[in-house]
Scaffold this motif. Sequence first.
Motif, mmCIF file in Angstrom:
data_model
loop_
_atom_site.group_PDB
_atom_site.id
_atom_site.type_symbol
_atom_site.label_atom_id
_atom_site.label_comp_id
_atom_site.label_asym_id
_atom_site.label_seq_id
_atom_site.Cartn_x
_atom_site.Cartn_y
_atom_site.Cartn_z
ATOM 1 N N ILE A 104 0.831 -1.205 0.000
ATOM 2 C CA ILE A 104 0.000 0.000 0.000
ATOM 3 C C ILE A 104 0.866 1.255 0.000
ATOM 4 N N PHE A 153 3.900 1.596 -0.971
ATOM 5 C CA PHE A 153 4.627 1.696 -2.247
ATOM 6 C C PHE A 153 3.727 2.362 -3.291
ATOM 7 N N SER A 154 2.494 1.876 -3.385
ATOM 8 C CA SER A 154 1.541 2.442 -4.338
ATOM 9 C C SER A 154 1.299 3.921 -4.042
ATOM 10 N N LEU A 155 1.171 4.235 -2.745
ATOM 11 C CA LEU A 155 0.916 5.622 -2.345
ATOM 12 C C LEU A 155 2.073 6.533 -2.751
ATOM 13 N N ILE A 166 4.244 6.012 -5.127
ATOM 14 C CA ILE A 166 4.201 6.172 -6.589
ATOM 15 C C ILE A 166 3.188 7.264 -6.946
ATOM 16 N N ALA A 167 2.028 7.230 -6.293
ATOM 17 C CA ALA A 167 1.000 8.231 -6.571
ATOM 18 C C ALA A 167 1.513 9.630 -6.231
#
Lengths: 319, 258
Positions: free
Chosen positions: A197, A199-201, A203-204
Amino acid sequence: MNLLIINLISWLIFFFGAAFPVLIMLKAIGLTGFMKVTRFESYHTFYYRMNPAVKIILGIVVMAVAALTIWWIGALMTVVILLTYLTLKDGKRKFATGFFLTMMTTIGTTWAFAPYTPYAILNEAFHGSALTSLWVWPSYFTVMGYQPDLTVQGLIYGFQISMRFTAVSLMSLVLVMTSTPSQVLRSLNKVGVPISITFSLVIAMRTVPRIFEYIDTSVKIQFMRGLGSRAPRFLRPFYVLVGAINGIVPVIVFLVRGAKDTAISADTRAFRAYQKRTYMRPATIGRVDRMAFSIIVLVILITVIAVLMGFGRGIPYNG
Amino acid sequence: MGLNGISGILNAPGEIPWEVVLLFFGAGLLFVFLWGKKTGGLAKFTTLDLIYIGMGAAFAVVWEFYIGAFLGKFIPPNPFFGIGYTGRLIALLIVAGLVRKVGVGMVAMFIFNLLSDLISYGFSGEPMYFLYEMLTYGLMMDIVIAIAGKNLFGIRSPSRKPSTGKGKIEANKNSGSPGLFSNIPAVYLAAIEGITIGVFWAVPEPLFYSGFIAPFLYGGVVDWGAILFGIVAFIPTAIIVGAIGGLITLRIVKAVGQ
């Protein structure tokens, strides 16, 4: 004739509310301005030395205080936070961008509430005092949800509500401007958010300023190819908007194509190979964080005193 | 004034009974938990999937707070069309098309929510928004993905499997069976599935938000006539935007090269 003038002025006011914030966005801030306030730049002042977790807590406290107290405490916090923008890297530019963003939010929110708020709520907010009408809309405006009159109280009400958002938006941008994505990753993992989660954040978070950057490039390329070159000069800002909308799909394709390189580089560094990660520089609580904590405690104390003295939330709030 | 901007009003006139909402959220969470256990949870997303999800959330945020927010000012609030809805639906459809795994809707909604809290809202009203957006918008998208199976948006190449042994076996097992919709041309399929998700997405805002979340957080009276009208009035937009979104997704996924 009279009816025509009333209609004309009403529509002018309507478009002012819609177009003026957009004009501020395009003229005073610009896509590069948005890029600046959503991107990390290395520097050394206190915000940059603060633990990202503390910045998040600071944001939450500012949000809570603005929601609990009378509007001018929110306004005061907005001014103070905006002034701290001067300590950031390229501070004057960021201060100006922050100022225009605040102005945009204030005008936008005021306009989003002033014509629509039912008189019953205004009566409640202003304790039953008589409403002063500024302008009478043509009757068909009610189809759009407008109240029959634009009132002074409606405008004041809208302005007071906007003071609830401005401080927290400015504080939240501080987190994005002064913490590296990996610092945010570290402190969120400490709280127990799964690595996938965060990591995705991250990236965002990194993608947001890049979207502005690429849309800016795309708009410039379209101008070079002659978009709006024959249009009168005053329409130019709206061509920027047209170019930006045209640029969205190519920008998505361009960014998403780059995703594979990011994935390969994360995988070659053994991303998710182990349950836990270790960090070269662990996130610590330092002197600046302790200072920030004492400020937080102080702000909470002031809020409690303010609410006890009757400076709590003075207006009903919907939406 | 309650905790964290939540007034906790459970008896506003016309409000959906809290037991129903609790049951829905409870069942939703249980379903997510069991499904996650069965399929491997977050581990089934590859690194590339997580990057796509992050990028999609970033696009949704840029639209919601910057570009769409200002375009929306030209359009007065109305039950027929929503500019925020349009951008968010298309961004999430693209992510779903790129990832094509059940769960992507909910994870992407979670990241979108977390990012909006970090850059603007400051966690006001949480955790209500996390639950609401993940278990309505996210879950509905995931149900459509689960039904469409290998034929999501007419993209027929298999989705990426994580590099563990179990995943590889499942990939081989799945590749044999033909899907239910495999005879429909890709363009139609993309439009149909876009429309399905779009129409599903038209429901929660009037029903859940106006019927429960808004009175629960801020109080007020629930107008059921307005809610039903809101759902019906929004469906034409949902159909058009859903179809366009499906086609954009097909185009982008092809351009990216899967």
